[in-house]
Structures are given as structure tokens and as C-alpha cells.
Design a protein around this motif. Sequence first.
Motif, PDB file in Angstrom:
ATOM      1  N   ALA A   6      34.711  41.181  37.149  1.00 14.90           N
ATOM      2  CA  ALA A   6      36.039  40.908  37.687  1.00 14.90           C
ATOM      3  C   ALA A   6      36.530  39.593  37.092  1.00 14.90           C
ATOM      4  O   ALA A   6      35.758  38.667  36.873  1.00 14.90           O
ATOM      5  CB  ALA A   6      35.981  40.800  39.203  1.00 14.90           C
ATOM      6  N   LEU A   8      38.270  36.209  37.562  1.00  9.14           N
ATOM      7  CA  LEU A   8      38.566  35.291  38.641  1.00  9.14           C
ATOM      8  C   LEU A   8      39.606  34.265  38.186  1.00  9.14           C
ATOM      9  O   LEU A   8      39.958  34.205  37.023  1.00  9.14           O
ATOM     10  CB  LEU A   8      37.280  34.598  39.087  1.00  9.14           C
ATOM     11  N   ALA A 655      45.380  47.212  37.176  1.00  7.52           N
ATOM     12  CA  ALA A 655      44.545  46.397  38.059  1.00  7.52           C
ATOM     13  C   ALA A 655      43.247  47.140  38.316  1.00  7.52           C
ATOM     14  O   ALA A 655      43.114  48.331  38.033  1.00  7.52           O
ATOM     15  CB  ALA A 655      45.271  46.117  39.377  1.00  7.52           C
ATOM     16  N   LEU A 658      38.562  46.385  43.489  1.00 12.55           N
ATOM     17  CA  LEU A 658      37.200  45.862  43.575  1.00 12.55           C
ATOM     18  C   LEU A 658      36.455  46.365  44.795  1.00 12.55           C
ATOM     19  O   LEU A 658      35.268  46.697  44.719  1.00 12.55           O
ATOM     20  CB  LEU A 658      37.232  44.326  43.612  1.00 12.55           C
ATOM     21  N   ALA A 690      33.443  42.353  47.253  1.00 16.10           N
ATOM     22  CA  ALA A 690      34.002  42.084  45.929  1.00 16.10           C
ATOM     23  C   ALA A 690      33.321  40.919  45.227  1.00 16.10           C
ATOM     24  O   ALA A 690      33.565  40.688  44.038  1.00 16.10           O
ATOM     25  CB  ALA A 690      35.497  41.800  46.054  1.00 16.10           C
ATOM     26  N   LEU A 692      33.802  37.764  46.024  1.00 13.95           N
ATOM     27  CA  LEU A 692      34.821  36.726  45.882  1.00 13.95           C
ATOM     28  C   LEU A 692      34.782  35.758  47.048  1.00 13.95           C
ATOM     29  O   LEU A 692      34.417  36.123  48.173  1.00 13.95           O
ATOM     30  CB  LEU A 692      36.209  37.346  45.800  1.00 13.95           C
ATOM     31  N   ASP A 696      39.415  32.498  45.623  1.00 15.84           N
ATOM     32  CA  ASP A 696      39.662  33.372  44.480  1.00 15.84           C
ATOM     33  C   ASP A 696      40.876  34.277  44.689  1.00 15.84           C
ATOM     34  O   ASP A 696      41.236  35.046  43.795  1.00 15.84           O
ATOM     35  CB  ASP A 696      38.437  34.259  44.221  1.00 15.84           C
ATOM     36  N   VAL A 697      41.501  34.212  45.867  1.00 13.29           N
ATOM     37  CA  VAL A 697      42.622  35.094  46.194  1.00 13.29           C
ATOM     38  C   VAL A 697      43.938  34.399  45.895  1.00 13.29           C
ATOM     39  O   VAL A 697      44.200  33.293  46.387  1.00 13.29           O
ATOM     40  CB  VAL A 697      42.563  35.516  47.676  1.00 13.29           C
ATOM     41  N   ALA A 774      42.564  37.307  42.562  1.00 13.84           N
ATOM     42  CA  ALA A 774      42.610  38.626  43.185  1.00 13.84           C
ATOM     43  C   ALA A 774      43.754  38.691  44.184  1.00 13.84           C
ATOM     44  O   ALA A 774      44.360  37.682  44.552  1.00 13.84           O
ATOM     45  CB  ALA A 774      41.284  38.911  43.867  1.00 13.84           C
ATOM     46  N   VAL A 790      40.910  44.973  48.099  1.00 12.24           N
ATOM     47  CA  VAL A 790      40.913  43.825  47.181  1.00 12.24           C
ATOM     48  C   VAL A 790      41.121  44.334  45.767  1.00 12.24           C
ATOM     49  O   VAL A 790      40.331  45.141  45.261  1.00 12.24           O
ATOM     50  CB  VAL A 790      39.602  43.021  47.260  1.00 12.24           C
ATOM     51  N   ALA A 792      42.150  43.188  41.613  1.00 12.84           N
ATOM     52  CA  ALA A 792      42.026  42.054  40.704  1.00 12.84           C
ATOM     53  C   ALA A 792      42.645  42.400  39.368  1.00 12.84           C
ATOM     54  O   ALA A 792      42.732  43.576  38.990  1.00 12.84           O
ATOM     55  CB  ALA A 792      40.556  41.675  40.516  1.00 12.84           C
TER      56      ALA A 792
END
Length: 794
Positions: A6, A8, A655, A658, A690, A692, A696-697, A774, A790, A792
Motif C-alpha cells: 500500500a 502511504l 484505488a 485495503l 490495513a 495503517l 496515514d489517513v 488512505a 479503507v 488507498a
Amino acid sequence: MSAAVAVLPGGVPGAMPARPARRAVAVVALGAVTAHGTTAEDLWEGAGAGRVAISAVEHLPTEGYTTRLGGEVKAEVSASPVSGTVGGFRDRSFDFMFAAAGEASGKAAIAFDAVPPERRGLVLGTCNAGMLSALEWYREPSAHPRLPLYGPPQSMAESLAAHHGVRGPVLTVNTACAAGANALGLAADLVADGRADLVFAGGSDGLADLSYAGFNCLGSLSPRPAAPYAADRSGLSLGEGSGMMVLIASSLAAELGLEVLAEVRGYGLSADGFHPTAPHPEGLGAARAIRSALEQAGAAPEDVDYVNSHGTGTPKNDSAESRATVLAIPGARTDVPVSSTKSMVGHLLGAAGAVEAVVTVQALQHQTVPPTANMTAPDEDCALRHVPNAPEQRPLRLAVSNNFAFGGANASLVLGLPGAPSRPGPAGDIRVVVTGAGAVTAAGRGLGAVEEARRSPSAPRGLGGVPVRRVQAPEEHPYVSRRDSRRMDRLSTLSILAAGDALAEAGESLLAEPERVGVVFGTGIGPMEAMESFYRPVLADGASAANPGVYPNLVYNAAAGAVATHLRTLGPTSTVTTGHAAGATALAYAADLLRTHRADAIVATACDVLTASVARAYAGLGVPFRGGLALGEAAAAVVLETAESAQRRGAAASAELLSHATASDALGPGLWDPRGRGAERAMREALELAGLAPGDVAEVWAADCGWEEHDRPQREAVQRVLGPDARRESAWTAVGEPIGVGGLLRAALAARRLGARASGGAGTPASTRTSGGAVVVSASSWGGTHVCLVLAPL
């Protein structure tokens, strides 16, 4: 196989946690209410011996029908806890469900004590759901105003979840007569994938005059007890009841010292893509479901010792199913015994698959094949190894239970004793990406129209005294002929339009192998237009006024069947009905079907349309339509595809999905935690899956709808997980609250923005165009079921 990657924030690659190996799933308790009695033991004593419990129906008027018979539950069943909240009205579907679940939970009390509420789940299959409650409100002006709350399928599951303290995933599936089997398969997936340690699973349906009128106008009812596969068969017998199981991880069963009655070894789904009510005459779709189930179970056709068939007693269904069974299990023609439980208790619609699975587990336990009752001479067109009228004792280790439904939805379960033959299935993590999306809303056609309406929203119109954002179905449909569209309701028409646009964006090459492309449909309230259109004349003039052209649209999965038929998506199909979270559930279920190798692509579709009666029901429940809150009609679709498939086709993806998670407040229909703790748990679990951290969002597409009492807990949950500065997005000002469509529509908008962000395009605001990270998408039913997705960037 290496872990999926993924992207980030800042473009730093981070490895998603490898998914743990799937766990074996044990059946540790059974419960049943049928025409044979109020326990699972009653069911086996009757069905195992070949005793017919189909008799004259006593609690419904049967004038004007071709039969007065049915598999009616005549034993006394206690009123469900719901009855006291609606002035004493008793909905038989609720009564049966609570009774069967109570029996099963009592037998598995050790497991319930050992598993905390947050690790418990529930999956219910139903066809009619709380239709008896909804019809009572519809035809009786003085009926209790809360009755409509208990009409949708999700209300049944949320009622049971509140009673038994289930705070994990609480889901409903409504694949018509395959719903019970589909529910058991989905429940087994929840346990196998570690999303829950204990799951209630099964189905429930009560006899209703609407069902009798419908099957009667189709000419499907038999004047005598159903005789599946017999040369002189004349139709089906309707039945009612509930079957429930408690599923837990086999390792946990061993730890707790619980007897494993059987294991759910695998299940398969498929679409016929052929006709609204009739099966494919060669049984091709049904055979695919059986083969898929065996593949998931790691079993070969020659490992099967018994088949509990769908066996309705109608000429077309029995002959098509016979061909399907032999195609998938050649030994069923001569060596593998086949029998139909419906010959003894009737066709229990959405509960059929659950009750028949209960019988199949009992057959394994007793090493006895139950018979097909009422059989004189078998039809030559149904060349199977029948077990007529009397049981047969023989060694049984692995069994298949089949159910096939209106809309061409097929489900097959593989149940086995511990130690039954098994071969390792496919392994490795699978990345899931978005390769197409489509939408039809009050703002117009396409996601761009929604974005434009978010900037300049228009005023909603009134319907039933409620502000509503309505959708006008196009007169010229690019995917359906004018003639075919006349036979559909707007639910199907709009679903096909959104799904067709999403598939077109994904690329024509996707459908080169239609058997590898499926459809999962989500709806919160289902085919209300069709139900009212069918029921009004029946209510006024009786059974003779029933319209056979309208009745096929009454099943919740009719739209999924229409998508499969007109767009040729013949892979796994299911219909999920998780209230206002249905669309998000459809996307989550689609991802799980891909990750378990059941398909290469799934078009997750959601749609809800409104009538004045539905709007009036919402108002009667006290929903405060002020401050901009309006109901909305919409259809949306997202094509999810394995990254490997997309790469092979050279398809552009916007996209990656995740992870996802579902949690329940377990407070009951129409209620949710005012602090948003269920929504918080779903979000934290989804981020953990995920791999995360909250930082990370980049943004959250929230489940806001303009109702402060609903939105405040959502905001508090986001703040606790992501902090007070989390960027929030929503679409309700443009499209209203589109009931079951909202979560899927927000996911489509989020994926579109992620794709534009990655390319620096114009589909996203300049302030976020270069930011990484994400995106979290939230959806909540208005009964405390919360789904978090979620996504990403790629």
C-alpha cells in the motif's frame, strides 16, 4: 507470496499485514422451528423418517388459491421480544427466528460465555423478512406506527443481535430461496477469516398471503403435498419456519470441549443470468455453484456421499436441478443419494437453505439419508439416485446442500464430518482494486454530476409529506431494450444503468469470461414499488387480481438477477440488505469473494427507490426532516477486480480497497450508541487490518446525513480515532440520504478522487491533489450496524 503493498503518505511503501490462514469452521449447535415441531430434534424425527407435515393451513385464508395446503407451524411458539414494542402484533418470521436461535444458543451456552460480544457475529437469510409487520401497517390505518421499522431484513438481524449481545458483524442476505444457504456460507467466511469467533447463522420466514397469491398466479402451487422429482408432480408446497446454527472456529470448539456436529467446508455462489423466475434449463449456473463449493472445500465430486437437493416439485426446477447435479457430481446419477426435505415440510423460502442444512448436519450425525417423500415413480427427466419415501442408512462423511432461487441466484454448501476428505485450496494474499464506477442520482448520471451538485445543491421535492431527492429513470436505456424495461421496476432499471456504466469504465475485456465476473447487490428497503403495485389489487380484489408479471420483482434480489441477465455477469451473486449500510456491505462482501478466489471481478451495486408510503413510514418513526435532511433515491456501482486480473487486461485502476470491518451497537432497530463506540470499533479494526496508523489517513467520507442525532456519534468516533483535524467529506447535501446506497456511493467518489489525486487531475480539489494517504469510508444502518472501508492510492 509477498505481502501486498500500500502507498502511504509521502509515497513511502508500507506492507499490509499478511492475512492469517483461514480457520476450519465448526457447527456446534442447531435450532429449528418447522411444521414438524419447535426443535431441531423434532425436525429430524419427522424428516429423517420421511413423515410429511404438509397439511391444511389454518391461520391464513386460502380462498381463491389452487391449494389449501402448506408446511404450517402448528405447534405453539412464544412471541418474540419485538411483539411488546409494537402493541402486541406478532410477526411469525420474528417468532420463529427467536425460537430457533434460542434453542441453538442454549445448546452452545459455553461458547457464548467464552466469546466476548465484540467477537460474536450474526448472519440472517430471509426472503420475506418482516413483510407481515409491514403489510399490517400498510392495510390497517390504526396499526402501530413502529411496525414499518420491523419490515426490512436488517431489522430482524438487529433485533436478534440486541437480544443475544452480538456486537461484531450483523448482516442480512436476501437471495430469495437461496438466502438461508448464502447466510450460512457468509457466516462461515466470517469465522474462517477471523472476523468473528462465534456466529449465529440461519434463516427465517413465515407464511404470508402475499406469497400464496404470488406463487398461485405463477401456477406453481400443488393441490397435494409436493412430490419432488416424481413423474406426476404438480408443483410446490409453501412452508414456514426457521433454522439456526452456531458456528465457531474448530480450534475453539476443541479448546472448549464442544462436540463438533459438522464443519462448513465451503460454499459456492453463481448467477444463471437467464430468467427472472425459471432456472437455466441445462442447470449450467447451478452446476457452477456446486463446483465452486467443492473447490472451496478442497473436495472432489467423488468425495460427496449425499446431496440434499433444492427439490421444489415444480417441473422446470426439478429437471434443471437434476441436470446441474449430475454435471457437477456425476455419481449423483447412480451412486450418490439425493433427496428433498421440501417434500416433508414445504418450501420455506429464505429459511429453506438453513433448515435443509440443519437436516444435512443431522444426516451426517445419524449416518442416515432422509428420503424424498410422496414419490411414486421418478420422472425420467430427473435421472438421479433417489431415496424415495423411506430413509436409508449408509456411511456419510461429506454432503452437499443446494438451493436455487428466483433471479437466478444459486447457492451450494459443503458440510462434512471432521476428517472428511480435503485438499489444500489456493493460497496467498490477493490485492483488490477499483477499475470502474457508475452512479445515477437526483443530481444526474455519473459521479461528476454528484460532485457538481455538492457545490451547487438543489432543493428536494416533497413525497408523502417528506423532502425527497428523486431519480427519473431514463426512457432510453443503453443496456436494456424498451420492451424489457417495461417488465422491470425502477430498482432493477437503475441498478442496470449504474452497473452498466461501471462495467463500461472497467473495459469490455472484463466480460471475456462472464463466469469469472459476479454481482453483489445492496439495498436497504428493497422492491417497495413492486410490492405495493402487486399487493394493492390483491388487497382490494383477492387472489384473482394478482399480476404474474409483477410478482418476480418482489424478491429483494430481482435487481441483482436483472444485472446478471442483461450485463452477463454469471459469477458469484448475492444480495445484502444491511439497511442504510447495505451498499458498503456489498462492496466489502465483493472484496472477500475476490480474496477467496471465487471470481476475478465483482460489480458491487446498490439501489433504493422510494414510494409515498415509505416516506410516510419514515416520518411516522419520528425522523426529523429539518436542517436539510432529505431521503434520496440513487443507484451506484463499483467494479472491484483482483490486481492480477486488472494488470493482465491492462486496465486502469483508481484505488485499492485495503480492508473493511463491521461492528454493531447491539441496541436494536432504530437505535445506535450515542457516543459512536460501534462506529469507532469498526474504524479501528479496518485500519488495523490495513496495517495503517491514524496518521496515514488523508480524509474520511463520513456517514453524515444531516440528522444531528445520527451525525454527532459519527463525528465523535472519527475524532477519537483520527483526531479533531481529520478532513471530512460527505455527499448528503447533493443526493440526500440514499438509504442503502450511501456507503457505496461515497466509496465510488473516494476512489475517483484517489485516482485523480494520483494523476494530479482535476477530479479532486487542488488543496488535496498532492497529498498522499488512505481514505476511510463509513456507513451505518439506522439500527447500529457500522461498516468501515479503507481505500488507498495506487
